[in-house]
Design a protein around this motif. Structure first.
Motif, short mmCIF file in Angstrom:
data_model
loop_
_atom_site.label_atom_id
_atom_site.label_comp_id
_atom_site.label_asym_id
_atom_site.label_seq_id
_atom_site.Cartn_x
_atom_site.Cartn_y
_atom_site.Cartn_z
N ASN A 29 0.82 -1.22 0.00
CA ASN A 29 0.00 0.00 0.00
C ASN A 29 0.85 1.27 0.00
OD1 ASN A 29 -3.11 -0.27 0.16
ND2 ASN A 29 -2.32 -2.02 1.33
N PHE A 30 2.00 1.25 0.64
CA PHE A 30 2.89 2.40 0.52
C PHE A 30 3.35 2.58 -0.92
CE2 PHE A 30 3.90 1.63 5.19
CZ PHE A 30 3.17 2.72 5.61
N LEU A 31 3.66 1.47 -1.58
CA LEU A 31 4.04 1.55 -2.99
C LEU A 31 2.90 2.11 -3.84
CD1 LEU A 31 5.91 -1.87 -3.36
CD2 LEU A 31 6.94 0.41 -3.23
N GLU A 32 1.68 1.68 -3.53
CA GLU A 32 0.51 2.15 -4.29
C GLU A 32 0.23 3.64 -4.04
OE1 GLU A 32 -1.42 0.59 -6.42
OE2 GLU A 32 -0.65 -1.45 -6.24
N ASN A 33 0.75 4.17 -2.94
CA ASN A 33 0.55 5.59 -2.60
C ASN A 33 1.70 6.48 -3.06
OD1 ASN A 33 -1.93 6.41 -0.62
ND2 ASN A 33 -1.44 4.23 -0.41
N GLY A 34 2.51 5.98 -3.96
CA GLY A 34 3.55 6.82 -4.55
C GLY A 34 4.89 6.80 -3.87
N TYR A 35 5.11 5.81 -2.98
CA TYR A 35 6.41 5.67 -2.33
C TYR A 35 7.26 4.66 -3.10
CZ TYR A 35 4.92 8.15 1.89
OH TYR A 35 4.49 9.10 2.79
N GLY A 36 8.55 4.88 -3.06
CA GLY A 36 9.50 3.87 -3.50
C GLY A 36 10.27 3.39 -2.29
N ILE A 37 10.87 2.22 -2.40
CA ILE A 37 11.71 1.69 -1.33
C ILE A 37 13.15 2.04 -1.64
CG2 ILE A 37 12.55 -0.37 -0.15
CD1 ILE A 37 9.91 -1.70 -0.78
N GLU A 38 13.81 2.70 -0.71
CA GLU A 38 15.23 2.97 -0.87
C GLU A 38 16.01 1.71 -0.53
OE1 GLU A 38 15.38 7.72 0.29
OE2 GLU A 38 16.63 6.27 1.36
#
Length: 231
Positions: A29-38
């Protein structure tokens, strides 16, 4: 233990992923909200020379939703890299406090009733441990033997959390209140956009919730019960 980086606002936060506490669901869900994983497991960020396979990688890379084969491989690298003998994605405190990439950014985590968490994790246990785990001496010996393993699934939850970590309870759900909690920490819009995440064979339960076993869990994880008000 991903650092999430919002691709538009560049706001960052550290997600302390305690195993079996909705980490895969929230990551999706974080990815779906426009976040990327560093992908911040580099010598510059951790001080550990354990990721030579990344060659000339300088500084963090962003892992977006893995739609390409190469992306999936990079996510697998992130998940299985070991830092000081512990799986990078489930590192506990104070190991991650050494990482330069998390300095001065908010950290959040989700805690869960220790009994429910234990049974959720039982899918990776060997078969035939039910009766042994119902005996306190054998239970304690088994947990002490497997707890130091690199995956950190059995480690008490309080050992993952820094003094500055903001905590959400799994039992409070992931609806509007959770989204508001996230927005109060990071002043951007957040919503639950998917209920799906990749399942694994370890999601299957292997133990029965009997009174002797539950009593042993309450004894073994007594600090979690106390610290997170599950008593």
């Amino acid at each position: 233990m991903p650092v999430f980086h919002h691709t538009k606002t560049h706001r960052r936060f550290f997600f302390i992923h305690i195993p079996r506490n909705a980490g895969r669901f929230l990551t999706q869900n974080f990815l779906e909200n426009g976040y990327g994983i560093e992908h911040h497991s580099t010598r510059d960020c951790t001080g550990e020379d354990v990721v030579a396979q990344y060659g000339s990688l300088n500084g963090p890379q962003l892992l977006h939703p893995p739609t390409k084969h190469a992306d999936k491989e990079r996510v697998e690298d992130y998940l299985w890299t070991l830092i000081e003998g512990v799986q990078f994605s489930h590192t506990h405190y104070p190991l991650y406090s050494k990482w330069k990439s998390i300095k001065d950014i908010p950290s959040i985590t989700v805690v869960r009733n220790p009994v429910d968490r234990f049974f959720s994790a039982s899918g990776v246990m060997e078969e035939g441990l039910q009766s042994s785990l119902e005996n306190w001496t054998e239970f304690n010996n088994i947990l002490q033997k497997i707890m130091p393993k690199k995956f950190n699934w059995w480690r008490p939850q309080y050992e993952f959390i820094s003094p500055h970590t903001k905590i959400w309870k799994y039992e409070n759900g992931f609806g509007k209140d959770f989204c508001k909690w996230i927005k109060d920490i990071f002043p951007i819009e957040f919503s639950i956009r998917t209920q799906g995440y990749e399942k694994s064979t370890s999601d299957a339960l292997k133990l029965i919730k009997t009174e002797p076993l539950v009593n042993n869990l309450k004894k073994f994880y007594h600090q979690d019960f106390k610290d997170f008000d599950y008593e």
